[in-house]
Design a protein around this motif. Structure first.
Motif, short mmCIF file in Angstrom:
data_model
loop_
_atom_site.label_atom_id
_atom_site.label_comp_id
_atom_site.label_asym_id
_atom_site.label_seq_id
_atom_site.Cartn_x
_atom_site.Cartn_y
_atom_site.Cartn_z
N THR A 77 34.25 37.18 49.99
CA THR A 77 33.73 36.96 48.64
C THR A 77 34.62 35.98 47.89
N ILE A 78 34.01 34.96 47.33
CA ILE A 78 34.80 33.95 46.62
C ILE A 78 35.15 34.43 45.22
N VAL A 79 36.30 33.97 44.72
CA VAL A 79 36.77 34.46 43.42
C VAL A 79 37.09 33.34 42.43
N GLU A 80 37.40 32.15 42.91
CA GLU A 80 37.85 31.10 42.00
C GLU A 80 37.84 29.76 42.71
N GLU A 81 37.63 28.70 41.92
CA GLU A 81 37.81 27.35 42.46
C GLU A 81 38.94 26.70 41.68
N THR B 199 39.25 26.49 37.73
CA THR B 199 40.54 26.31 37.05
C THR B 199 41.05 24.90 37.34
N PHE B 200 41.55 24.24 36.32
CA PHE B 200 42.10 22.89 36.51
C PHE B 200 43.62 22.98 36.48
N ALA B 201 44.22 22.81 37.64
CA ALA B 201 45.67 22.85 37.74
C ALA B 201 46.22 21.46 37.44
N LYS C 257 41.35 13.86 42.27
CA LYS C 257 41.49 15.30 42.42
C LYS C 257 41.11 15.80 43.81
N LYS C 258 41.60 16.99 44.11
CA LYS C 258 41.13 17.75 45.26
C LYS C 258 40.74 19.14 44.75
N ALA C 259 40.19 19.94 45.62
CA ALA C 259 39.77 21.28 45.18
C ALA C 259 39.87 22.27 46.34
N VAL C 260 40.25 23.50 46.00
CA VAL C 260 40.20 24.59 46.97
C VAL C 260 39.36 25.73 46.39
N ARG C 261 38.77 26.50 47.26
CA ARG C 261 38.04 27.69 46.82
C ARG C 261 38.76 28.90 47.40
N ARG D 211 40.37 27.49 50.85
CA ARG D 211 39.70 26.53 51.72
C ARG D 211 39.59 25.20 50.99
N GLU D 212 40.06 24.13 51.61
CA GLU D 212 39.93 22.79 51.03
C GLU D 212 38.45 22.40 51.03
N LEU D 213 37.98 21.84 49.93
CA LEU D 213 36.55 21.57 49.81
C LEU D 213 36.16 20.13 50.10
N LEU D 214 37.09 19.21 49.91
CA LEU D 214 36.76 17.81 50.15
C LEU D 214 37.09 17.42 51.59
N ILE D 215 36.14 16.80 52.25
CA ILE D 215 36.38 16.32 53.61
C ILE D 215 36.12 14.81 53.65
N PRO D 216 36.73 14.11 54.60
CA PRO D 216 36.49 12.66 54.70
C PRO D 216 35.05 12.39 55.15
#
Lengths: 478, 478
Positions: B403-407, B475-477, B392-396, B425-430
């Motif tokens: 103000t953040i609203v969802e991941e 939310t899981f897409a 998986k990957k994730a964005v916020r 914003r992409e949350l995972l970085i190498p």
């Protein structure tokens, strides 16, 4: 105390000075031969890390002020005790003593440590610390001894200077290990003789984990999953398998649980424990016995209603002829869950999270208080946090049946209290004399026996899991 | 991310292979030169301890079975995530990443480690471990990033063999440090800008203490009492004085608090903080100003009703002309007590016990789950503990106000989700590529900025101390 096999490798060197360092010139020589990277972490002669910076800064600034005004050399007694037991517990378990004596041996300031403290200390304090070796005396409750509010668990005597710098290290070790041991003892007593495996490493700091294994073993656990604890303390290792291993053998073409089980049995033998709850437990158990045969060592259930499942799985195993296959349960077990499973056909408990977090009491709340200066009792008195001045000793009174009834804490300078019709046992024993660890300080194995004995000695109320008063009262004689 | 000063010394070596070992022949040579005592603990080339045994036994037996059946070489993804936040918390804080990358570098099996595992493993598994170096990839949330239930905080990819052996070490570090950082962040936000000193070392395992200091600093604390943390992580040190120091200067002939204060001021200057509650606080404050003058740096109150006392002491100090003398309070402070003191004239909070025990949540409850094998998503499905298969990957998502609203967590193989009107914003970085730590992995200093930024980005409800739902939904897409 009879001689026993020493499992605790922290206690294998007889009568070693706390700091196993040779003369200054030797130190200088070995240091010069080390690479800079090595100097950063390895500062004692046996290649193990110095413990001297596991210390709060204020201890060293107090030292500096006391050295400057001359009070540093006053003869002091500091005592470790707990004002209360956490969460209405009925007893505490002294744990960490063996680790502490080992850590004290390594409490020496090498150049790497001195470099950190030099910026905020005067040069003569730095010089004093460079030479520092604890030369005082320490008495303490045996490791594995039960304790109650006010029990003088450790008594440290020496100059103010040499005692004050040990505060944080002593409290860190005893507060952590005793908290874990107390939770473990409650779980062991709830398990009523069934096998207990400690598997909580992943839920605590990586270097606290082996100490948790050790405290659990002290309190009566049978084995640990943690390999560092196997090495450091000689505790038996144990383990089963994870869901990942079963999932590894499955994929787009289906769930090949049998393949995973076959692989595990081939590698580890039929005595192994198979994890049966990855997909469907009933099918998992059937597959496990099909693969391993009725001689299968064990099955583990890690989720669901463990009581219902244990009964169901026992019936299924018995029907399949696997009557000697053990049932291992795990998954958020604490002493209450363990007690609730007492009537179920469970053979082994695997305990993780609740053990390493002290089952709701992750620290024992012990304090290290100055109680005597140059023979005069001292005590603060501004608040409810009052402490009792003067160096103390303690006896525990028991009926002739062995059931304990009272603990009496009394001035060390005075006579032992009258025990009346009871048998009295002195609780403090010598651990360190003139800076050297006493030859026959109790081992981890003897501490384990002591916990087992202690739990049997409690009055009936003392084994209740519910919150309440300490199992016996502590009386302060004057 | 702009370049910043690196306070985190665990991250100073750029792009080093995880195991900084040279060729086998070099290893053999250096080993032969070591004394047996050194070999016991020091197994990596830089003289620091191997982390390879901070591992559960079952990881190595699973490895043995997987090596024997050939499945060990399948390409896997393991993910770290928390199913829920503890105690109705509104957010978590990722912490420990820097320490973890450092520990992974030292995850190598020397002869001392191999001697422990050889008794229960076949020789070819032992040989495999002797050669072990992690060669895979790791992505992760930045250290200091907030997280929510289901956030894929760490993604570890490589062969099953090389990923499975890291489970315990990864979870121990992240579960511990993240639990402490989450509690610390709540305290920092309750303190609303006032200075915070971490002083909990004595209430946790001695080697967990520096990691607690580090996590607290990451979350916004200003300083620590722990000297090992000063050395290892470059965190500012701080300290005041203990009751023992005042008691040392008193005795049979009375309470000479002034003598203790004079000594401390002489040694440490008038900028020092004097502990005024050993005998009587009002008298203590008067004596402190008498001794040090109106330029006295601070007074500490460690007991009693801190709100009432702070007001009273402030009035007294002001009346004495010591208007700039700071008031430091300590003694069983947690985020609720800190919040309750918001209206009082407190300048500095000293926080101990509640910080190092995670304020009621001493472990973060993260798990390490196999989610993909050779490109195929896998997941267990026997119980409520289900997990979602696939890398998986994730964005916020955030409003333009920040103000953040969802991941949104989404399959790594698929496209990034549509962010609509929000900024994503992409949350995972190498973090690691082919076994080598990425050059510009975030530092402790940048993580500290990230926590501060994260707390500001929370919706208003997210800073409430009371229990409730996570601050934003995940939310899981698919």
């Amino acid at each position: 105390m009879p001689s026993r096999v020493r499992l605790d490798r922290t206690r294998t060197t007889p009568r070693t000075p706390l700091a196993a360092a040779a003369s200054r010139s030797d130190r200088g020589k070995s240091r010069a031969a080390e690479s800079p990277a090595t100097v950063t972490r390895v500062d004692t002669r046996d290649g193990r890390a110095s413990t001297a910076l596991l210390t709060d800064q204020y201890e060293l600034t107090m030292l500096a002020a006391a050295l400057a005004d001359g009070s540093a050399h006053r003869r002091c007694t500091f005592e470790v005790f707990a004002r209360r037991l956490p969460n209405g517990r009925r007893y505490g378990v002294v744990a960490g003593t063996g680790r502490l004596l080992d850590a004290l041996r390594r409490f020496t300031f090498g150049e790497s440590e001195l470099a950190v403290i030099a910026p905020f200390l005067d040069p003569s304090t730095v010089d004093w610390l460079r030479e520092f070796r604890f030369t005082g005396d320490i008495d303490g409750y045996r490791e594995g001894e039960l304790y109650f509010p006010g029990s003088p668990i450790l008594s440290v005597r020496g100059s103010f200077a040499e005692c004050v710098v040990l505060e944080t290290l002593i409290l860190s070790v005893l507060n952590h290990d005793s908290a874990i041991a107390a939770a473990a003892a409650r779980m062991v007593s709830a398990a009523a003789g069934r096998r207990m495996i400690e598997m909580g490493s992943r839920r605590t700091h990586e270097l606290a984990a082996p100490a948790c294994s050790r405290a659990a073993y002290l309190a009566g656990f049978d084995a640990t999953s943690n390999l560092a604890a196997v090495r450091e303390f000689g505790i038996p290792g144990a383990g089963t398998s994870a869901h990942a291993f079963t999932l590894l053998h499955s994929g787009a073409d289906g769930e090949h649980e049998a393949e995973a089980f076959r692989s595990q049995v081939r590698a580890l033998g039929v005595g192994t424990t198979l994890l049966v709850d990855t997909f469907d437990i009933t099918r998992g158990v059937a597959t496990a016995v099909e693969v391993a045969g009725a001689e299968l060592g064990g099955v583990r259930i890690d989720s669901g209603d463990l009581g219902v499942l244990a009964r169901q799985v026992r019936d299924q195993l018995d029907a399949l002829g696997a009557t000697r296959t053990r049932i291992v349960v795990s998954g958020d077990l604490d002493e209450y869950a363990i007690a609730a499973l007492r009537a179920e056909p469970v053979d082994v408990y695997g305990v993780g999270t609740s053990l390493v977090i002290g089952s709701g009491a992750p620290t024992a709340g012990m304090v290290y208080k100055l109680v005597e200066v140059d023979g005069i009792p001292v005590a603060k008195r501004s608040s409810h946090k009052e402490s009792r001045g003067g160096t103390k000793k303690a006896v525990r009174l028991a009926r002739d049946t062995g059931t304990i009834v009272e603990e009496i804490v009394y001035p060390a300078a005075g006579p032992a209290p009258d025990a009346g019709v009871f048998e009295a046992r002195e609780l403090l024993i010598p651990l360190v004399r003139a800076g050297a660890v006493i030859d026959d300080a109790p081992s981890l194995a003897s501490g384990r026996d002591l916990v087992a004995h202690g739990l049997v000695s409690l009055p009936w109320e003392g084994l209740k899991l519910s919150a309440g008063e300490p199992a016996i009262p502590t009386t302060f004689a004057s």
